[in-house]
Design a protein around this motif. Structure first.
Motif, PDB file in Angstrom:
ATOM      1  N   GLY A 152     -45.171  52.201  -2.139  1.00 36.98           N
ATOM      2  CA  GLY A 152     -44.094  51.404  -2.707  1.00 36.98           C
ATOM      3  C   GLY A 152     -42.952  52.260  -3.196  1.00 36.98           C
ATOM      4  O   GLY A 152     -43.094  53.474  -3.398  1.00 36.98           O
ATOM      5  N   ALA A 153     -41.804  51.631  -3.411  1.00 36.21           N
ATOM      6  CA  ALA A 153     -40.584  52.354  -3.764  1.00 36.21           C
ATOM      7  C   ALA A 153     -40.725  53.151  -5.063  1.00 36.21           C
ATOM      8  O   ALA A 153     -40.249  54.289  -5.166  1.00 36.21           O
ATOM      9  N   PHE A 154     -41.393  52.562  -6.063  1.00 33.18           N
ATOM     10  CA  PHE A 154     -41.513  53.264  -7.345  1.00 33.18           C
ATOM     11  C   PHE A 154     -42.267  54.575  -7.198  1.00 33.18           C
ATOM     12  O   PHE A 154     -41.870  55.598  -7.758  1.00 33.18           O
ATOM     13  N   TRP A 155     -43.369  54.566  -6.431  1.00 33.82           N
ATOM     14  CA  TRP A 155     -44.187  55.781  -6.315  1.00 33.82           C
ATOM     15  C   TRP A 155     -43.455  56.854  -5.508  1.00 33.82           C
ATOM     16  O   TRP A 155     -43.596  58.047  -5.792  1.00 33.82           O
ATOM     17  N   GLY A 156     -42.666  56.428  -4.514  1.00 35.70           N
ATOM     18  CA  GLY A 156     -41.843  57.401  -3.815  1.00 35.70           C
ATOM     19  C   GLY A 156     -40.826  58.027  -4.742  1.00 35.70           C
ATOM     20  O   GLY A 156     -40.634  59.252  -4.756  1.00 35.70           O
ATOM     21  N   TYR A 157     -40.178  57.185  -5.540  1.00 34.61           N
ATOM     22  CA  TYR A 157     -39.218  57.692  -6.514  1.00 34.61           C
ATOM     23  C   TYR A 157     -39.877  58.645  -7.498  1.00 34.61           C
ATOM     24  O   TYR A 157     -39.353  59.717  -7.799  1.00 34.61           O
ATOM     25  N   LEU A 158     -41.054  58.249  -8.027  1.00 41.09           N
ATOM     26  CA  LEU A 158     -41.728  59.083  -9.023  1.00 41.09           C
ATOM     27  C   LEU A 158     -42.124  60.433  -8.429  1.00 41.09           C
ATOM     28  O   LEU A 158     -42.043  61.462  -9.111  1.00 41.09           O
ATOM     29  N   ALA A 159     -42.537  60.428  -7.157  1.00 37.08           N
ATOM     30  CA  ALA A 159     -42.862  61.689  -6.494  1.00 37.08           C
ATOM     31  C   ALA A 159     -41.615  62.562  -6.389  1.00 37.08           C
ATOM     32  O   ALA A 159     -41.654  63.765  -6.688  1.00 37.08           O
ATOM     33  N   GLY A 160     -40.503  61.952  -5.964  1.00 38.10           N
ATOM     34  CA  GLY A 160     -39.270  62.726  -5.852  1.00 38.10           C
ATOM     35  C   GLY A 160     -38.800  63.253  -7.194  1.00 38.10           C
ATOM     36  O   GLY A 160     -38.381  64.414  -7.315  1.00 38.10           O
ATOM     37  N   TRP A 161     -38.887  62.431  -8.235  1.00 33.39           N
ATOM     38  CA  TRP A 161     -38.493  62.847  -9.575  1.00 33.39           C
ATOM     39  C   TRP A 161     -39.376  63.999 -10.061  1.00 33.39           C
ATOM     40  O   TRP A 161     -38.882  65.002 -10.590  1.00 33.39           O
ATOM     41  N   SER A 162     -40.700  63.868  -9.860  1.00 39.43           N
ATOM     42  CA  SER A 162     -41.619  64.926 -10.290  1.00 39.43           C
ATOM     43  C   SER A 162     -41.353  66.214  -9.545  1.00 39.43           C
ATOM     44  O   SER A 162     -41.434  67.316 -10.120  1.00 39.43           O
ATOM     45  N   PHE A 163     -41.032  66.102  -8.244  1.00 35.27           N
ATOM     46  CA  PHE A 163     -40.722  67.284  -7.452  1.00 35.27           C
ATOM     47  C   PHE A 163     -39.472  67.975  -7.979  1.00 35.27           C
ATOM     48  O   PHE A 163     -39.458  69.197  -8.163  1.00 35.27           O
ATOM     49  N   VAL A 164     -38.427  67.203  -8.222  1.00 31.59           N
ATOM     50  CA  VAL A 164     -37.167  67.795  -8.663  1.00 31.59           C
ATOM     51  C   VAL A 164     -37.333  68.500 -10.004  1.00 31.59           C
ATOM     52  O   VAL A 164     -36.915  69.650 -10.178  1.00 31.59           O
ATOM     53  N   VAL A 165     -37.969  67.824 -10.983  1.00 27.35           N
ATOM     54  CA  VAL A 165     -38.103  68.452 -12.294  1.00 27.35           C
ATOM     55  C   VAL A 165     -39.091  69.624 -12.254  1.00 27.35           C
ATOM     56  O   VAL A 165     -38.882  70.662 -12.890  1.00 27.35           O
ATOM     57  N   GLY A 166     -40.182  69.461 -11.475  1.00 25.11           N
ATOM     58  CA  GLY A 166     -41.160  70.545 -11.384  1.00 25.11           C
ATOM     59  C   GLY A 166     -40.607  71.762 -10.690  1.00 25.11           C
ATOM     60  O   GLY A 166     -40.781  72.901 -11.146  1.00 25.11           O
ATOM     61  N   LYS A 167     -39.918  71.558  -9.575  1.00 26.81           N
ATOM     62  CA  LYS A 167     -39.373  72.690  -8.834  1.00 26.81           C
ATOM     63  C   LYS A 167     -38.147  73.293  -9.513  1.00 26.81           C
ATOM     64  O   LYS A 167     -37.848  74.481  -9.324  1.00 26.81           O
ATOM     65  N   THR A 168     -37.437  72.501 -10.304  1.00 25.21           N
ATOM     66  CA  THR A 168     -36.358  73.082 -11.103  1.00 25.21           C
ATOM     67  C   THR A 168     -36.934  74.073 -12.108  1.00 25.21           C
ATOM     68  O   THR A 168     -36.384  75.165 -12.324  1.00 25.21           O
ATOM     69  N   ALA A 169     -38.065  73.697 -12.721  1.00 25.11           N
ATOM     70  CA  ALA A 169     -38.747  74.637 -13.611  1.00 25.11           C
ATOM     71  C   ALA A 169     -39.263  75.849 -12.844  1.00 25.11           C
ATOM     72  O   ALA A 169     -39.268  76.968 -13.360  1.00 25.11           O
ATOM     73  N   SER A 170     -39.692  75.633 -11.588  1.00 22.97           N
ATOM     74  CA  SER A 170     -40.115  76.764 -10.747  1.00 22.97           C
ATOM     75  C   SER A 170     -38.969  77.738 -10.536  1.00 22.97           C
ATOM     76  O   SER A 170     -39.161  78.956 -10.543  1.00 22.97           O
ATOM     77  N   CYS A 171     -37.773  77.202 -10.329  1.00 21.02           N
ATOM     78  CA  CYS A 171     -36.601  78.066 -10.172  1.00 21.02           C
ATOM     79  C   CYS A 171     -36.414  78.941 -11.409  1.00 21.02           C
ATOM     80  O   CYS A 171     -36.154  80.148 -11.307  1.00 21.02           O
ATOM     81  N   ALA A 172     -36.551  78.312 -12.578  1.00 24.61           N
ATOM     82  CA  ALA A 172     -36.416  79.075 -13.818  1.00 24.61           C
ATOM     83  C   ALA A 172     -37.507  80.132 -13.935  1.00 24.61           C
ATOM     84  O   ALA A 172     -37.250  81.269 -14.355  1.00 24.61           O
ATOM     85  N   ALA A 173     -38.730  79.774 -13.545  1.00 23.57           N
ATOM     86  CA  ALA A 173     -39.836  80.733 -13.600  1.00 23.57           C
ATOM     87  C   ALA A 173     -39.593  81.911 -12.668  1.00 23.57           C
ATOM     88  O   ALA A 173     -39.868  83.069 -13.018  1.00 23.57           O
ATOM     89  N   MET A 174     -39.069  81.638 -11.467  1.00 24.74           N
ATOM     90  CA  MET A 174     -38.767  82.722 -10.531  1.00 24.74           C
ATOM     91  C   MET A 174     -37.682  83.635 -11.089  1.00 24.74           C
ATOM     92  O   MET A 174     -37.767  84.863 -11.001  1.00 24.74           O
ATOM     93  N   ALA A 175     -36.643  83.035 -11.651  1.00 24.24           N
ATOM     94  CA  ALA A 175     -35.564  83.833 -12.227  1.00 24.24           C
ATOM     95  C   ALA A 175     -36.066  84.684 -13.392  1.00 24.24           C
ATOM     96  O   ALA A 175     -35.710  85.866 -13.532  1.00 24.24           O
TER      97      ALA A 175
END
Length: 400
Positions: free
Chosen positions: A61-84
């Protein structure tokens, strides 16, 4: 997968698991295998960009796709900070935050002009990193200061600590699911991809285990857990301080290579979500000359700069793991809904994947769980508000 994670995650994982560090590594590998297998089957069914953002939407469903995308963006943004921050921790520990910010700004400028990490550059980076890791392993294991007794399991092992280490070390396996997205680019994908995933994970696990064992034999659990740059501390403890600059260069190369790819990937997912109006539509712009989502890249870079300037690498790793584990929990749930004729994996794999992701996510340090859950809940609230406003606007237009 063989990149900056191994340079950064060993310290916090050792602090959590104690002498159970290697058990935590094995758990992270098992969960990564389930996630990658589920993603591979879904990618074969939906060969389009977006990953679990697409799979969740189509299967759950649309909500779970959105939640996956949101979790990816916030999680990988933190990954960027961790790499830096990993670059800073190894290159100039006294000013890790400043170095991290400079790295983000520099690589954003590179990405802005449409320069991407090519396959040739990827191979070169992996070659450098493997060479450095091999040097660390040989140096530590051949040192007179190495003591295999430091590998023994002690009374300090707890279930919670081992699971927390698994969640933190999961960060070091990031990248495996990219194999699953190559269905349109390889020969005989139905045969090649299912073989490539366990082979890649097996090689990576072997490398990580060798590095973890080598570092433990010279540092011990306590010193490894207290280190923010564990591999430089390991070669220094092994009595070869001359190797420290080599390790620093290897860590910087690995982290900068990972950061370049991460900023690119997060900005593209941000672009896709902005086009669907799950994020501000202004971020959906593509540069007329360079052909890149320049506003999304600048927005991601701004957030990464703030995170890198305000948290340490351990906090960034924990927050990143929380978001990415939830992302893959949704991927496994989506894979569970596949029919046998759609290439459904054995039922145990998505079941174990969902359970493993959820357990590891909530076994992370409390601050990572609380902050991660708050941000994910905030994303869900935004989705609900947007849907409510959209419905209200539609009802108003119908009434008019």
């Amino acid at each position: 997968m063989i990149g900056a994670g191994i340079f950064a995650a060993l310290g916090p994982a050792a602090a959590a698991a104690g002498s159970g560090l290697l058990i935590g590594l094995a758990i992270a590998a098992v969960v990564a295998y389930c996630n990658a297998t589920s993603s591979a089957r879904l990618a074969a069914r939906y060969p389009q960009s977006g990953g679990t953002y697409v799979y969740g939407r189509e299967r759950l469903g649309a909500f779970w796709g959105y939640l996956a995308g949101w979790s990816f963006v916030v999680g990988k943004t933190a990954s960027c900070a961790a790499m830096a921050l990993t670059v800073g921790a190894y290159v100039w520990p006294a000013h890790a935050g400043a170095v991290a910010v400079a790295a983000v700004v520099a690589l954003t400028a590179v990405n802005y002009r449409g320069v991407q990490k090519s396959a040739a550059l990827t191979r070169a980076i992996v070659g450098v990193v493997l060479g450095v890791l091999a040097a660390v392993v040989v140096t530590c294991l051949s040192s007179d200061r190495a003591d295999v007794a430091r590998l023994s399991f002690g009374a300090d092992i707890t279930v919670g600590g081992v699971l927390q280490a698994g969640g933190l070390l999961f960060f070091a396996f990031a990248g495996y699911a990219r194999i699953a997205t190559l269905g349109e680019e390889v020969r005989d994908p139905a045969r090649t991809i299912p073989r490539a995933i366990p082979l890649a994970l097996g090689i990576t696990l072997a490398v990580y285990a060798a590095v973890a064992v080598a570092a433990l034999t010279v540092l011990g659990v306590d010193d490894l857990g207290a280190s923010v740059a564990p591999l430089t501390d390991a070669v220094r403890a092994a009595g070869v301080p001359g190797l420290v600059p080599v390790v620093q260069v290897g860590a910087a190369v690995a982290a900068l290579g990972s950061l370049l790819a991460l900023v690119l990937g997060v900005s593209r997912t941000t672009l896709a979500m902005a086009r669907d109006r799950h994020l501000p539509h202004v971020l959906a712009a593509v540069h007329p000359r360079f052909g890149v989502p320049h506003r999304a890249e600048l927005a991601v870079a701004a957030v990464v700069v703030v995170v890198a300037a305000t948290v340490d690498v351990r906090g960034a790793i924990g927050f990143s793991s929380f978001g990415v584990l939830l992302y893959y929990a949704i991927a496994n749930a989506a894979a569970w809904t596949l029919n046998p004729d759609e290439g459904r994996p054995p039922r145990l794999i998505p079941l174990l994947g969902v359970a493993g992701c959820v357990v590891l996510a909530f076994a992370l340090p409390l601050v990572s769980v609380v902050s991660g859950a708050a941000v994910v809940a905030g994303g869900a609230l935004l989705y609900g508000v947007r849907r409510a406003l959209s419905s209200a606007g539609g009802a108003w237009r119908d009434g008019v």
